[in-house]
Design an enzyme around this catalytic site. Structure first.
Site, PDB file in Angstrom:
ATOM      1  N   ARG A 102       0.598  -1.117  -0.006  1.00 16.99           N
ATOM      2  CA  ARG A 102       0.012   0.180  -0.191  1.00 16.99           C
ATOM      3  C   ARG A 102       0.983   1.305   0.567  1.00 16.99           C
ATOM      4  NH1 ARG A 102      -2.256  -3.592   2.487  1.00 16.99           N
ATOM      5  NH2 ARG A 102      -4.807  -4.197   2.628  1.00 16.99           N
ATOM      6  N   HIS A 127      -0.898  -2.875  -4.288  1.00 17.96           N
ATOM      7  CA  HIS A 127      -0.027  -3.461  -5.388  1.00 17.96           C
ATOM      8  C   HIS A 127      -0.055  -2.846  -6.447  1.00 17.96           C
ATOM      9  CE1 HIS A 127       0.011  -6.413  -2.635  1.00 17.96           C
ATOM     10  NE2 HIS A 127      -0.818  -6.870  -2.361  1.00 17.96           N
ATOM     11  N   HIS A 201       2.957 -12.642  -4.690  1.00 17.05           N
ATOM     12  CA  HIS A 201       2.570 -12.631  -4.147  1.00 17.05           C
ATOM     13  C   HIS A 201       1.399 -14.445  -4.442  1.00 17.05           C
ATOM     14  CE1 HIS A 201      -1.397 -11.728  -1.902  1.00 17.05           C
ATOM     15  NE2 HIS A 201      -1.272 -10.706  -1.741  1.00 17.05           N
ATOM     16  N   ASP A 275      -1.734  -9.239   8.428  1.00 18.46           N
ATOM     17  CA  ASP A 275      -1.712  -8.574   7.565  1.00 18.46           C
ATOM     18  C   ASP A 275      -0.597  -7.763   8.095  1.00 18.46           C
ATOM     19  OD1 ASP A 275      -1.375  -7.846   5.249  1.00 18.46           O
ATOM     20  OD2 ASP A 275      -3.398  -7.402   5.110  1.00 18.46           O
ATOM     21  N   GLU A 341       5.300 -12.610   1.501  1.00 17.69           N
ATOM     22  CA  GLU A 341       5.425 -11.077   0.568  1.00 17.69           C
ATOM     23  C   GLU A 341       7.259 -10.725   0.682  1.00 17.69           C
ATOM     24  OE1 GLU A 341       1.707  -9.394  -1.042  1.00 17.69           O
ATOM     25  OE2 GLU A 341       1.186 -10.370   1.037  1.00 17.69           O
TER      26      GLU A 341
END
Length: 378
Positions: A102, A127, A201, A275, A341
């Site tokens: 982000r 992304h 991803h 996350d 990631e």
């Protein structure tokens, strides 16, 4: 933490036998709405590990590995046809860029000029935007056979694409070797100052994508002393917080499901699970940092990840809502897959204390991710 253990690779070789040939095979995979052909390249090593890459989105479409008994299964979430990737992509296996993760408000400044990006995550850019690298057709420029089969794909991102400055020439190379390591190398060059942060991803489930079991029983080791807390909008606050005495401490092996719903921790509430970006330690002599080790106890499958990037985003599939029907015919729901990631930190262009994502003409951006597959003893 030994991220690339020879013993684990040997165990997988013993379980799967050596009746396979190392090779790269190219085949059709479908077409886009405008009629352009999509192709797949399947990499196979002598131990029965396979990785299939499609040139739409430079997507890692399939990964198959044996369990400790030698039974092979698909461990990557995704689809068997282009229809799924076009209708409900969810970044399954995708190469994401120009900037992964982000960027707050979809804005950043470079050399005194502000750039405005496409917003595709509420008020943020995520992304790479609405049509990021995951939603374009790459060109297959090289396919190699031999002991370490590989495929290289390329894409040119135009100056101004999704709001990013500079024409960016990008390559993605996938190589599968006989030690069961799948290496992904991203490179990029620009004709004017820009920002770059690329990653893969892939969502993995070591039970098997079609098992109907979640990743909550997987055991994770993530050798990071700190992570970057986020706001309710999942933008880093700028703090570097110690993982000690929090649900984010995976420095020793922990079952993912033990604390993923710990509502006493505001960060778990904000992310609806994990996350978050973890800050990785020092690199080894090869420039690689240990990023993660994941083990599924019942199958014995192990995934280890190393990277040259400073951080790794750990995501437990919190926003999978059952609307995506995977290759096995099962609806993908929350925690049916996990993503790890490697990347620079989220929102780095707006947070100088995080370092830099800048790329200038004459420089080469290079990101390396190594996925090592093995099995553990019972």
């Amino acid at each position: 933490m030994n991220i690339l253990p020879a013993a684990g690779a040997a165990a997988l070789a013993l379980a799967s036998g050596s009746a396979h040939a190392a090779e790269a095979k190219r085949a059709p995979f479908g077409t886009l709405a405008d009629g352009r052909a999509v192709e797949a390249v399947t990499l196979t090593n002598t131990h029965g590990v396979t990785a299939r890459i499609i040139n739409y989105g430079a997507i890692l479409q399939s990964v198959q590995t044996p369990d400790r008994a030698g039974k092979s299964a698909e461990i990557a979430l995704g689809y068997d046809s282009m229809d799924g990737y076009l209708k409900a992509p969810n970044y399954f296996g995708a190469t994401v860029g120009r900037y992964a993760n982000r960027i707050a408000g979809g804005k950043f400044s470079l050399d005194g000029k502000q750039y405005t990006l496409a917003l595709n995550n509420q008020t943020n850019a995520l992304h790479g935007g609405k049509v990021g690298f995951d939603k374009v057709l790459w060109r297959i420029v090289d396919v190699k056979n031999g002991p370490a089969p590989s495929v290289t794909l390329s894409y040119t991102s135009a100056d101004g694409e999704e709001g990013y400055p500079g024409k960016l020439d990008v390559t993605a190379t996938y190589t599968l070797d006989d030690s069961n390591a799948l290496t992904v190398e991203y490179k990029a060059k620009t004709d004017k100052p820009t920002i770059v942060n690329m990653t893969n991803h892939s969502f993995f489930n070591l039970n098997g994508e079609g098992s109907g079991k979640s990743i909550l029983t997987h055991v994770l080791t993530l050798p990071a002393e700190q992570f970057t807390p986020v706001s309710a909008a999942l933008i880093p606050t700028g703090e570097r917080r110690a993982v000690a005495n929090t649900p984010f401490d995976f420095r020793t092996p922990r079952v993912i499901g033990d604390r993923v719903r710990d509502g006493r921790d505001q960060q778990i509430v904000f992310g609806q699970g994990y996350d978050h970006n973890y800050i990785l330690g020092a690199a080894d002599a090869k420039g690689l940092r240990a990023a993660a080790r994941v083990e599924e106890p019942s199958t014995g499958r192990v995934l280890e990840i190393a990277t040259n990037q400073p951080g790794v985003q750990f995501y437990t599939g919190n926003f999978l809502d059952g609307t995506a029907i995977g290759r096995s015919g099962l609806a993908y729901r929350q925690s049916d897959g996990l993503a790890l990631e490697p990347q620079v930190f989220p929102d780095t262009p707006n947070q100088p204390a995080f370092g830099s994502a800048r790329l200038d003409p004459g420089q080469t951006y290079r990101s390396v991710i190594v996925y090592r597959f093995s099995t553990s003893a019972r």
